[in-house]
Design a protein around this motif. Structure first.
Motif, PDB file in Angstrom:
ATOM      1  N   SER A 273     126.940  12.783  81.970  1.00 54.62           N
ATOM      2  CA  SER A 273     126.712  12.423  80.617  1.00 54.62           C
ATOM      3  C   SER A 273     128.000  12.484  79.853  1.00 54.62           C
ATOM      4  O   SER A 273     128.523  11.756  78.931  1.00 54.62           O
TER       5      SER A 273
ATOM      6  N   TYR B 279     130.804  10.307  78.170  1.00 54.10           N
ATOM      7  CA  TYR B 279     131.047  10.470  76.837  1.00 54.10           C
ATOM      8  C   TYR B 279     132.648  10.618  76.380  1.00 54.10           C
ATOM      9  O   TYR B 279     133.307  10.173  75.417  1.00 54.10           O
TER      10      TYR B 279
ATOM     11  N   PHE C 136     126.750   2.277  78.527  1.00 54.24           N
ATOM     12  CA  PHE C 136     126.918   3.526  77.682  1.00 54.24           C
ATOM     13  C   PHE C 136     127.259   3.538  76.243  1.00 54.24           C
ATOM     14  O   PHE C 136     126.858   3.945  75.479  1.00 54.24           O
TER      15      PHE C 136
END
Length: 581
Positions: A196, A200, A230
């Protein structure tokens, strides 16, 4: 710089021409090298080659094998036996492949010099692409690359996916500057173990350099669709960080935080732009809208990944999709010499210097289930239009190993055959790197059905990729009434997931690349209607079998129109990254 790049590209293209002109001679040399190098191994000595390095002895004495045949030898290496069992060179690590019948990952032995061969193949990709898309050296690539968890065998050898090994290698981390291979993502973002945080950071870097991005990609099409999803879920936080020049406080990876602090800068104008685009109801063409100079998508869209093409077309406004290379944990095979072709026309030219290749003729008899028949053919002896199962002999010690890929010969480049990837042998379901076959699905259904007070009359399955991430859908028809009580079918979903292999469970529990399994309960008589539909399309009633996986839109629509209830797995299945081998 331009002159240097032109010279490098010309040399790479000349190398391809040289490698493909005398395929049979190169293959004969490769086999002799492998047999000579590994002549004193326990495996080859067991077949009494007596030092012979010619094809006739090799073909007459060495058997064709599957993973289960050599697993005991691999297990000895994994447990710490350093004698020359398969390879005379030390095994440097294991590259993990999709699961065995026992549900665990296969361990593919490799040696350090294999990276030299892989590096050669990587070096050919951009020179080939430069023939079709000019000016790529003036921009950057936004690639969403990730590492996965690794473990150690009892003997201390690393076991990890091949791309994780590559990204962590000095070859990747300390790669020399190449204007054709400049990425927006810093190494720290790619090497962050938290997927994650990695996603990002890579998205943030790609947004900052949006006008410099000339190509957008991931390894698999599923990975790129997940990246866009995402962005859909996190664009507000991303815009905030860009507006303020500050990093999301949830970042806990210190190396990545330090790296991103050097990159971040306040840019209210860019933040406003991202907000305007992402607030739109429609995300059609979002890739071209945010990265306007994108010339193509660099993703694998062959085989099971073809199911993501409509989604990528929607997000990209129909940008070309380039499939550049064909590789696996066992071996790197070859490249696509026409990377900008339509996905349905992708063919790979196998490079004869990578390993020794043989091909088992493949038929689709027995109700559509392909099986190998006949003698193995050499690389130069395959025929256009025919299908084969790929068999490899590698420098790292695999001998006449059945990879499990079914390929169709589409033509030749010089004397090198070109192959279209048809499918993985016996694989029914796949969302990303997971591969679930019919036996595994059957075992999972049997395990889950024990939770019922009734029985499963029939079942089939479907890989649902319209959702992000994609997930398995299992259609069940149950015997009689009443329907199972509250929560029972949800527990059945989880029971099935617990029965699947480690690659699937990691995708669900750790990587987030696979969504919760779904059972769609259909009304009584649905599978009889499915048979009637097949018969109306010309199927023989004597040979008809319920398909264990469906892909045809009319069949999926028929099944969905008969659904009486839907149920999802309530939790992630168990997955232990530290499980010992």
């Amino acid at each position: 710089m331009a002159a240097d790049s032109t010279s490098v590209n010309a040399k790479a293209l000349q190398f391809i021409e040289e490698m493909t002109r005398n395929v049979d001679g190169i293959q004969e040399h490769v086999l002799a090298q492998i047999l000579s190098q590994n002549s004193e191994t326990e495996y080859l000595k067991g077949f009494h080659l007596a030092g012979a390095t010619h094809r006739e002895a090799f073909k007459s004495k060495i058997p064709i094998v599957a993973y289960e045949d050599i697993q005991p030898l691999i297990q000895r290496i994994a447990n710490g036996d350093r004698s020359p069992i398969l390879s005379a060179r030390p095994i440097s690590e294991f590259l993990t492949s999709s699961g065995t019948s026992a549900g665990e990952r296969k361990l593919m032995p490799t040696i350090s010099e294999e990276w030299d061969r892989r590096r050669i193949l990587y070096s050919l990709l951009m020179p080939v692409m430069d023939q079709y898309v000019k000016g790529l050296d003036k921009g950057k690539g936004l690639y969403f690359y990730f590492i996965k968890s690794e473990t150690k065998t009892p003997g201390g050898l690393l076991a990890r996916p091949v791309l994780t090994s590559y990204y962590k290698s000095d070859i990747f981390k300390n790669r020399p500057y190449d204007p054709f291979s400049v990425y927006t993502s810093p190494n720290e973002a790619i090497l962050c173990e938290d997927s994650s945080q990695s996603m990002y950071a890579q998205m943030l870097c790609g947004l900052y350099e949006r006008e410099k991005v000339f190509r957008v990609g991931a390894v698999f099409a599923s990975g790129l669709t997940r990246s866009i999803r995402f962005l859909q879920l996190n664009w507000k936080q991303l815009a905030h960080d860009i507006r303020t020049g500050s990093l999301n406080p949830k970042f806990t990876d210190n190396s990545l935080r330090d790296c991103m602090t050097r990159i971040l800068r306040p840019d209210p104008e860019l933040a406003d732009f991202i907000t305007r685009e992402c607030e739109e109801d429609s995300w059609e063409g979002i890739i071209k809208r945010i990265w306007p100079n994108t010339k193509y998508l660099d993703v694998i869209v062959t085989g099971a990944m073809a199911q993501y093409i409509p989604t990528l077309d929607y997000y990209s406004g129909g940008l070309p999709k380039a499939c550049t290379m064909y590789a696996s944990s066992e071996c790197y095979f070859g490249l696509n010499l026409k990377p900008m072709c339509d996905p349905s026309e992708v063919s790979y030219t196998i490079m004869p210097n990578m390993a020794y290749f043989e091909f088992l003729p493949h038929t689709n008899s027995d109700g559509g289930k392909g099986k190998g028949e006949g003698e193995l053919l050499d690389l130069a002896a395959v025929e256009v239009g025919k299908e084969y199962e790929l068999v490899v002999t590698t420098y790292a010690g695999l001998c006449r190993y059945r990879v499990g890929d079914i390929l169709r010969v589409t033509g030749f480049h010089n004397s090198a055959p070109q192959f279209r990837f048809v499918r993985r042998k016996n694989v029914l379901l796949s969302i990303e790197s997971d591969k679930t076959d019919e036996a595994e699905l059957q075992a999972a259904v049997e395990k889950a059905s024990k939770l019922l007070s009734t029985s499963v009359v029939e079942y089939t399955s479907y890989a649902e990729t319209k959702t992000v991430p994609g997930h398995y859908v299992i259609y069940w028809e149950l015997m009689g009434e009443p329907l199972p009580g509250e929560g029972v079918l949800e527990r059945c979903c989880l029971a099935m997931e617990e029965e699947f292999n480690a690659v699937y469970r990691q995708g669900r529990a750790a990587d987030g690349s696979i969504g919760p399994l779904e059972i769609r309960l259909v009304r009584s008589g649905t599978f009889e209607e499915l048979m009637d539909y097949a018969l109306s399309k010309g199927a023989s009633i004597n040979q008809y079998k319920v398909p264990r996986c469906v892909t045809s839109s009319p069949i999926v629509e028929l099944l969905d129109s008969r659904v009486v209830s839907t149920h999802f797995s309530p939790a992630s299945p168990h997955w232990n990254p530290d499980r010992r081998f």
